[in-house]
Motif scaffolding. Structure first.
Motif, short mmCIF file in Angstrom:
data_model
loop_
_atom_site.label_atom_id
_atom_site.label_comp_id
_atom_site.label_asym_id
_atom_site.label_seq_id
_atom_site.Cartn_x
_atom_site.Cartn_y
_atom_site.Cartn_z
N TYR A 101 0.70 -1.05 -0.30
CA TYR A 101 -0.06 0.14 0.01
C TYR A 101 0.80 1.40 -0.06
O TYR A 101 1.74 1.50 0.71
CB TYR A 101 -1.17 -0.06 1.33
CG TYR A 101 -2.41 -0.76 1.50
CD1 TYR A 101 -3.19 -0.56 -0.10
CD2 TYR A 101 -2.03 -2.22 1.95
CE1 TYR A 101 -4.19 -2.05 0.09
CE2 TYR A 101 -3.04 -3.02 2.31
CZ TYR A 101 -3.80 -3.29 0.99
OH TYR A 101 -4.79 -3.78 1.05
N PRO A 102 0.79 2.09 -0.94
CA PRO A 102 1.85 3.08 -1.17
C PRO A 102 1.65 4.52 0.07
O PRO A 102 2.34 4.73 0.17
CB PRO A 102 1.27 3.83 -2.58
CG PRO A 102 0.66 3.04 -3.63
CD PRO A 102 0.23 1.95 -2.07
N PRO A 103 0.48 4.29 0.73
CA PRO A 103 0.22 5.52 1.88
C PRO A 103 1.01 5.01 2.98
O PRO A 103 1.11 5.53 3.91
CB PRO A 103 -1.31 5.51 2.23
CG PRO A 103 -2.01 4.79 0.97
CD PRO A 103 -1.45 4.07 -0.15
N TYR A 133 7.21 -5.95 -7.22
CA TYR A 133 8.01 -6.32 -5.92
C TYR A 133 8.93 -4.12 -6.63
O TYR A 133 8.77 -3.22 -5.68
CB TYR A 133 9.23 -6.53 -5.73
CG TYR A 133 8.67 -8.29 -4.79
CD1 TYR A 133 7.99 -8.38 -4.22
CD2 TYR A 133 9.01 -9.12 -6.14
CE1 TYR A 133 6.96 -9.22 -3.60
CE2 TYR A 133 8.82 -10.29 -5.74
CZ TYR A 133 7.38 -10.72 -4.93
OH TYR A 133 6.94 -12.11 -3.86
N VAL A 134 9.78 -4.08 -7.94
CA VAL A 134 10.02 -3.07 -7.72
C VAL A 134 8.67 -1.51 -7.43
O VAL A 134 9.72 -0.38 -6.47
CB VAL A 134 10.75 -2.87 -9.06
CG1 VAL A 134 9.67 -3.56 -10.29
CG2 VAL A 134 11.43 -1.52 -9.41
N ASP A 135 8.05 -1.51 -8.23
CA ASP A 135 7.25 -0.53 -8.36
C ASP A 135 6.73 -0.11 -7.04
O ASP A 135 6.78 0.61 -6.10
CB ASP A 135 6.19 -0.44 -9.07
CG ASP A 135 6.59 -0.75 -10.11
OD1 ASP A 135 7.55 0.02 -11.03
OD2 ASP A 135 5.57 -1.28 -11.06
N LEU A 188 9.81 0.91 -4.29
CA LEU A 188 10.66 2.49 -5.37
C LEU A 188 9.59 3.46 -4.69
O LEU A 188 10.32 4.55 -4.08
CB LEU A 188 9.72 3.23 -6.84
CG LEU A 188 11.21 1.69 -7.25
CD1 LEU A 188 10.85 2.09 -9.60
CD2 LEU A 188 12.28 2.90 -7.54
N CYS A 189 8.76 3.85 -3.71
CA CYS A 189 7.58 3.86 -2.96
C CYS A 189 8.08 4.21 -1.59
O CYS A 189 8.17 5.35 -1.29
CB CYS A 189 6.09 3.66 -3.05
SG CYS A 189 4.89 3.39 -4.55
N TRP A 190 9.00 3.04 -1.65
CA TRP A 190 9.33 2.73 0.06
C TRP A 190 10.78 4.40 0.03
O TRP A 190 11.06 4.50 1.08
CB TRP A 190 9.78 1.45 0.60
CG TRP A 190 8.60 1.34 1.65
CD1 TRP A 190 7.41 0.59 0.10
CD2 TRP A 190 7.75 1.48 2.33
NE1 TRP A 190 6.92 -0.19 0.93
CE2 TRP A 190 6.37 0.88 2.32
CE3 TRP A 190 8.29 1.67 3.60
CZ2 TRP A 190 5.89 -0.29 3.40
CZ3 TRP A 190 7.57 1.57 4.76
CH2 TRP A 190 6.04 0.57 4.33
N PHE A 191 11.35 4.10 -0.69
CA PHE A 191 12.85 4.71 -0.79
C PHE A 191 12.37 5.97 -1.40
O PHE A 191 13.71 6.79 -1.17
CB PHE A 191 13.76 3.95 -2.77
CG PHE A 191 13.80 2.31 -2.46
CD1 PHE A 191 14.54 2.26 -1.44
CD2 PHE A 191 13.86 1.54 -3.59
CE1 PHE A 191 14.99 0.73 -1.02
CE2 PHE A 191 14.73 0.79 -3.12
CZ PHE A 191 15.22 0.09 -2.14
N GLU A 192 11.44 6.26 -1.86
CA GLU A 192 11.28 7.93 -1.76
C GLU A 192 11.48 7.76 0.11
O GLU A 192 11.22 10.04 0.46
CB GLU A 192 9.90 8.24 -2.60
CG GLU A 192 9.29 8.58 -3.26
CD GLU A 192 8.50 8.60 -4.27
OE1 GLU A 192 7.82 9.24 -3.38
OE2 GLU A 192 8.35 8.05 -4.83
#
Length: 357
Positions: free
Chosen positions: A203-205, A264-266, A269-273
């Motif tokens: 989940y992105p949020p 997984y990659v997408d 990438l959200c977490w690495f922000e």
């Protein structure tokens, strides 16, 4: 003599000509009444054949109309079956959501108060580590082994779903703190605590929410072969009775969560922000399944914990073998491998490691 023969020949030719004009041949002279009878019989035969043909035409038209009715009825049945299937799917999803909500209610009941956890009124703790995923990647087994370590204190529950549940997140960090025991000291070393909610990764949020509440927490992610993870996730829902469709059907459905959760990659990438790569430990699930003790050492080192080795019985007690009654169709596996291949390549480039999927 010559003139007589010539006259006889002329008469013979004239007779032949007259016979041809009259339609006569040698033999008995035709009876006109007989011809009329034959003509009448032929007319009757033609009339009967026309009636038969008309009757056949009517039969063909009736059969065509009947076939059209059957076709329309069949199409109607297909539409009804499709609608019924969609309704059943909706019922299953609603049941799943209801079960999930009941689980959240039970979770809330099981969360102890700060007094009970820490021994002091109004005081809890924030987690030192969080296992964020992936679902069906071995998170339960890893969390179980970690909490057996003398310096690791478990949370009120393994999966708290604080950051991926808006209503729970709205309760604030105070609610979250009450889920963890206060840090203590053993043999001159501070104990740590953490949780493991494998749906966090997807989940992105969640990454932004977690960065605001526990920015110093160390994050652990177990990544499993995406094809195997997808199938394992599906089989879990089948076992729970919440997935009526076949595996081949669900991977074609856009709303189904199985395939997207394996890209997984997408997600990373959200977490690495919000978190540095040094703050995150990314592990290959297959390495953990095959060599749990060696992988556990890597995790303990990442968490600055002293080395410790679980008992053999502890290694087998909570480990899920992942065996299924029905294996994945080989052609389906090949399709999924081809689908995930470009995403896996991006993942390897992002992490600087090739998992060999």
């Amino acid at each position: 003599m010559f003139r007589l023969n010539r006259a006889f020949g002329v008469g013979r030719d004239a007779k032949a000509f007259l016979n041809m004009q009259g339609g006569l041949t040698r033999g008995e002279v035709p009876n006109p009444e007989h011809h009329e009878d034959q003509a009448e019989r032929l007319r009757k035969i033609v009339k009967r054949q026309r009636k038969v043909l008309r009757r056949k035409d009517r039969q063909i038209e009736e059969q065509a109309a009947a076939l059209e009715t059957l076709r329309e009825r069949r199409q109607h049945e297909i539409r009804l079956r499709t609608e019924l299937k969609q309704q059943r799917l909706e019922v299953f999803r609603l049941k799943n959501e209801l079960d999930a909500m009941n689980g959240l209610v039970e979770t809330a009941r099981d969360v102890p108060s700060a007094e009970k956890v820490s021994g002091e009124p109004g005081i809890g703790a924030l987690p030192d580590f969080v296992i964020i995923g992936a679902q069906k990647g071995g998170t339960s087994f890893l969390y179980y082994l970690l909490t057996r370590h003398p310096l690791v204190e478990p949370a009120a529950r393994k999966e708290l779903h604080f950051f991926d549940n808006p209503e729970r997140f709205d309760n604030g960090a105070g609610w979250y703190r009450r889920c963890f025991p206060q840090s203590g000291w053993k043999d001159g070393r501070r104990s740590i605590t953490g949780e493991a909610t494998p749906s966090y990764l997807f989940y992105p949020p969640v990454a932004k929410r977690m960065a605001g509440v526990v920015p110093q927490a160390r994050l652990i992610a177990l990544l499993r072969n995406p094809v195997d993870r997808t199938y394992s996730h599906y089989q879990m829902q089948v076992k729970r009775g919440t997935e009526p469709s076949t595996f081949e059907e669900v991977i074609e459905q856009q709303h189904a969560p199985y395939v997207p959760r394996s890209i997984y990659v997408d997600q990373l990438l959200c977490w690495f922000e919000f978190f540095s790569k040094e703050q995150m430990l990314i592990l290959k699930s297959e390495d953990f399944f095959e060599r749990p003790v060696e992988t556990l050492k890597v995790v303990l080192n990442f968490l600055d914990l002293p080395e410790w080795q679980p008992e053999a019985s502890e290694l087998e007690q909570r480990r899920h073998t992942g065996s299924y009654k029905q294996k994945m169709d080989p052609s389906t596996r090949r399709r999924l491998e081809a689908y995930f291949e470009p995403y896996n390549k991006r993942l390897y480039e992002c992490l600087g490691v090739d998992f060999g999927w």
